[in-house]
Design a protein around this motif. Structure first.
Motif, short mmCIF file in Angstrom:
data_model
loop_
_atom_site.label_atom_id
_atom_site.label_comp_id
_atom_site.label_asym_id
_atom_site.label_seq_id
_atom_site.Cartn_x
_atom_site.Cartn_y
_atom_site.Cartn_z
N THR A 143 -1.17 5.54 3.48
CA THR A 143 -2.07 6.03 4.52
C THR A 143 -2.11 5.09 5.72
OG1 THR A 143 -3.97 4.92 3.51
CG2 THR A 143 -3.52 7.19 2.85
N ALA A 144 -2.41 5.66 6.87
CA ALA A 144 -2.64 4.89 8.09
C ALA A 144 -3.88 5.49 8.76
CB ALA A 144 -1.44 4.96 9.02
N GLU A 145 -4.99 4.76 8.67
CA GLU A 145 -6.25 5.25 9.23
C GLU A 145 -6.49 4.59 10.58
OE1 GLU A 145 -9.40 4.75 6.46
OE2 GLU A 145 -8.42 5.92 4.87
N ARG A 146 -6.80 5.44 11.56
CA ARG A 146 -6.99 4.96 12.94
C ARG A 146 -8.34 4.26 13.07
NH1 ARG A 146 -4.98 7.03 18.03
NH2 ARG A 146 -5.74 5.61 19.65
N GLU A 147 -8.30 3.02 13.58
CA GLU A 147 -9.50 2.27 13.91
C GLU A 147 -9.31 1.68 15.30
OE1 GLU A 147 -10.62 -0.64 11.01
OE2 GLU A 147 -10.86 0.84 9.38
N GLY A 148 -9.80 2.38 16.29
CA GLY A 148 -9.64 1.92 17.67
C GLY A 148 -8.20 1.97 18.10
N ASP A 149 -7.66 0.84 18.51
CA ASP A 149 -6.29 0.78 19.00
C ASP A 149 -5.31 0.31 17.93
OD1 ASP A 149 -7.12 -1.82 18.81
OD2 ASP A 149 -6.59 -2.39 20.87
N HIS A 150 -5.74 0.41 16.65
CA HIS A 150 -4.87 0.03 15.53
C HIS A 150 -4.93 1.08 14.42
CE1 HIS A 150 -5.04 -3.95 17.43
NE2 HIS A 150 -4.00 -4.29 16.71
N TYR A 151 -3.90 1.08 13.59
CA TYR A 151 -3.93 1.78 12.32
C TYR A 151 -4.08 0.74 11.21
CZ TYR A 151 -2.02 6.03 14.50
OH TYR A 151 -1.83 7.15 15.29
N ILE A 152 -4.79 1.11 10.14
CA ILE A 152 -4.89 0.27 8.96
C ILE A 152 -4.07 0.95 7.87
CG2 ILE A 152 -6.41 -0.85 7.30
CD1 ILE A 152 -6.71 -1.83 10.20
N VAL A 153 -2.98 0.28 7.46
CA VAL A 153 -2.00 0.88 6.56
C VAL A 153 -2.21 0.35 5.14
CG1 VAL A 153 0.46 1.20 6.05
CG2 VAL A 153 -0.34 1.16 8.43
N ASN A 154 -2.26 1.26 4.17
CA ASN A 154 -2.37 0.90 2.76
C ASN A 154 -1.44 1.78 1.94
OD1 ASN A 154 -4.77 -1.09 2.21
ND2 ASN A 154 -5.52 0.34 3.77
N GLY A 155 -0.75 1.17 1.00
CA GLY A 155 0.13 1.95 0.13
C GLY A 155 1.32 1.14 -0.33
N GLN A 156 2.34 1.86 -0.81
CA GLN A 156 3.52 1.22 -1.38
C GLN A 156 4.77 2.01 -1.02
OE1 GLN A 156 3.51 1.01 -5.66
NE2 GLN A 156 5.62 0.26 -5.80
N LYS A 157 5.82 1.29 -0.62
CA LYS A 157 7.15 1.87 -0.45
C LYS A 157 8.05 1.24 -1.50
CE LYS A 157 6.10 4.38 3.12
NZ LYS A 157 6.16 5.86 3.08
N THR A 158 9.04 1.99 -1.95
CA THR A 158 9.93 1.47 -2.99
C THR A 158 11.38 1.77 -2.64
OG1 THR A 158 10.22 1.28 -5.39
CG2 THR A 158 9.96 3.52 -4.48
N TRP A 159 12.28 1.14 -3.41
CA TRP A 159 13.71 1.31 -3.19
C TRP A 159 14.09 0.88 -1.77
CZ3 TRP A 159 16.74 6.35 -4.78
CH2 TRP A 159 18.06 6.01 -5.04
N THR A 160 13.42 -0.15 -1.25
CA THR A 160 13.65 -0.62 0.11
C THR A 160 14.86 -1.55 0.11
OG1 THR A 160 11.28 -0.47 0.53
CG2 THR A 160 12.61 -1.71 2.12
N THR A 161 16.01 -1.02 0.51
CA THR A 161 17.26 -1.76 0.44
C THR A 161 17.25 -2.98 1.36
OG1 THR A 161 18.42 0.29 -0.08
CG2 THR A 161 19.76 -1.56 0.66
N LEU A 162 17.56 -4.15 0.78
CA LEU A 162 17.64 -5.42 1.51
C LEU A 162 16.35 -5.72 2.27
CD1 LEU A 162 21.33 -5.17 2.79
CD2 LEU A 162 20.49 -6.27 0.71
N GLY A 163 15.24 -5.19 1.78
CA GLY A 163 13.96 -5.44 2.43
C GLY A 163 13.55 -6.90 2.41
N GLN A 164 14.16 -7.68 1.53
CA GLN A 164 13.83 -9.11 1.49
C GLN A 164 14.27 -9.84 2.76
OE1 GLN A 164 16.18 -7.57 -0.30
NE2 GLN A 164 17.82 -8.91 -1.02
N TYR A 165 15.15 -9.21 3.54
CA TYR A 165 15.60 -9.81 4.79
C TYR A 165 14.91 -9.20 6.01
CZ TYR A 165 19.53 -11.16 1.77
OH TYR A 165 20.31 -11.66 0.75
N GLY A 166 14.09 -8.19 5.81
CA GLY A 166 13.58 -7.40 6.92
C GLY A 166 12.68 -8.16 7.88
N ASP A 167 12.92 -7.94 9.17
CA ASP A 167 12.02 -8.42 10.23
C ASP A 167 11.02 -7.32 10.61
OD1 ASP A 167 13.33 -11.02 10.72
OD2 ASP A 167 15.00 -9.79 11.43
N TRP A 168 11.51 -6.08 10.66
CA TRP A 168 10.69 -4.91 10.96
C TRP A 168 11.03 -3.82 9.95
CZ3 TRP A 168 7.30 -3.64 15.18
CH2 TRP A 168 7.04 -4.72 16.04
#
Length: 395
Positions: A143-168
């Motif tokens: 989820t991403a809940e809007r709070e003013g000029d930001h979103y507050i993100v909570n949850g889990q992604k999986t099978w993220t290939t080479l995510g250990q190197y990720g900048d973005w």
């Protein structure tokens, strides 16, 4: 249809081939051809070499710093790179998020993110799949809940290939629970250095750390990091997947693998027997070679569609991944008893343990296990058949 390359295209092939001979580092080429482990630095170094040549993004238009090459030139480039032992460029930035930013992103997002993708200085990861939301991606629960000029993100992604190197990481998140599942999703660009992001490794059957779980705990993301409109992320996701599925045909890589497989099959074993002498194996190899050539023509037909990759890209995804899996199955068979053992340390060039004398041996088992995923990621092949039935055949 004329299946022969023009003289101009053959001249372009020679230009690419000469560049690879002059500029592709030997240590990178050796590891790639022997299917040994590549480091992050090697992948980034190759991208920077290509960028210096002006070839950092073969599929991008010139206005964004790409080559502006035709579809045939792109195919020639990828094929020659694969045959020379160049590592595959990272799709997550170049082929996935970049086209979305180009088409739907703001000018600020284009200025901020495209240069880093092009020169290899920023490593992108993909945040699509979740536990229970892979092929049925619309059921995602992050989820991403809007709070003013930001979103507050909570949850889990999986099978993220080479995510250990990720900048973005680019993520699909749920911003509206009150509407139809596909209509409540947004597309966010998230800096992975943001507090609250935790990356945990998943060790695969081949012993490698290629994929990850990514957890989001009250991660604060600026609203300006949203691509396009809120709740319209499904549209952008489908656009991205069209580009991803076209790339999954992987013709250049499979042609290089086919050449390598034929070399292995011709090698004599201790008893003087080479498996290429087996008529049944030879017939299966010839059949697969013919199917690969047919796939190459189909890729050209899809890529030359003036409207860009459409639902027809699902055909490429199915055929490309099925051919890839069968290539690695035949490699296991051709390698024989040496393929029974998979030793992760043997993916390093200085390995001197068991089976060190057979460079075909240890990668074969690991590759076989790893490539079982081909028919699942990018949308499972069962889902692709449904897409073809509905959107291509109109059934």
């Amino acid at each position: 249809m004329d299946l022969n390359y023009t003289s101009e295209q053959e001249a372009f092939r020679q230009e690419v081939r000469q560049f690879l001979q002059d500029q592709l580092p030997d240590d990178i080429s050796e590891r790639t051809q022997k299917r040994l482990r590549l480091t992050k630095d090697m992948i980034v170094r190759w991208q920077q070499i290509l960028h210096k040549q002006g070839w950092g993004a073969s599929t991008w238009p010139k206005e964004f710093g790409g080559t502006g090459w035709s579809e045939v030139e792109q195919l020639i480039f990828e094929e020659e790179c694969a045959l020379a032992g160049a590592p595959r460029q990272l799709d997550f930035g170049l082929r996935m998020v970049a086209p979305v930013i180009m088409k739907f992103g703001s000018q600020e997002q284009k200025d901020q993110h495209l240069p880093g993708i092009l020169d290899g200085s920023v490593w992108w990861s993909q945040g699509y799949s979740e536990p229970g939301a892979g092929s049925d991606l619309a059921s995602l629960r992050t989820t991403a809940e809007r709070e003013g000029d930001h979103y507050i993100v909570n949850g889990q992604k999986t099978w993220t290939t080479l995510g250990q190197y990720g900048d973005w990481i680019f993520c699909l998140v749920r911003t509206n629970k009150e509407v139809k599942a596909q209509e409540g999703i947004s597309f966010l660009l998230i800096d992975m250095k943001t507090p609250g992001i935790d990356v945990k490794p998943i060790i695969m059957l081949d012993g490698e750390h290629e994929i990850n779980d990514v957890f989001f705990d009250n991660v604060k993301v600026p609203v300006e990091n949203r691509v396009g409109e809120e709740d319209k992320g499904w549209t952008y996701a489908k656009y991205l997947l069209g580009h991803e599925r076209t790339g999954l045909a992987n013709v250049g890589q499979w042609k290089a693998m086919m050449r390598r497989l034929k070399e292995i099959a011709r090698q004599e074993q201790e008893d003087g027997y080479a498996i290429i002498e087996n008529p049944r194996f030879r017939d299966r190899l010839a059949q697969l070679d013919a199917e690969l050539r047919a796939l190459e023509v189909t890729v050209l037909r899809v890529l030359t569609n003036s409207s860009g990759p459409g639902p027809e890209a699902s055909i490429l995804k199915i055929r490309g991944t099925e051919i890839g899996q069968r290539l690695f199955e035949l490699a296991m068979e051709a390698t024989g008893q040496d393929a029974l053992a998979h030793i992760p340390d043997a993916l390093e060039p200085d390995y001197d343990g068991p089976l060190a004398g057979s460079m075909n041996a240890t990668p074969a088992a690991g590759d076989y296990f790893n490539m079982r995923k081909l028919s699942i990621f990018g949308g499972s092949n069962e889902i692709q058949r449904n897409i073809i039935s509905k959107l291509v055949l109109g059934l």
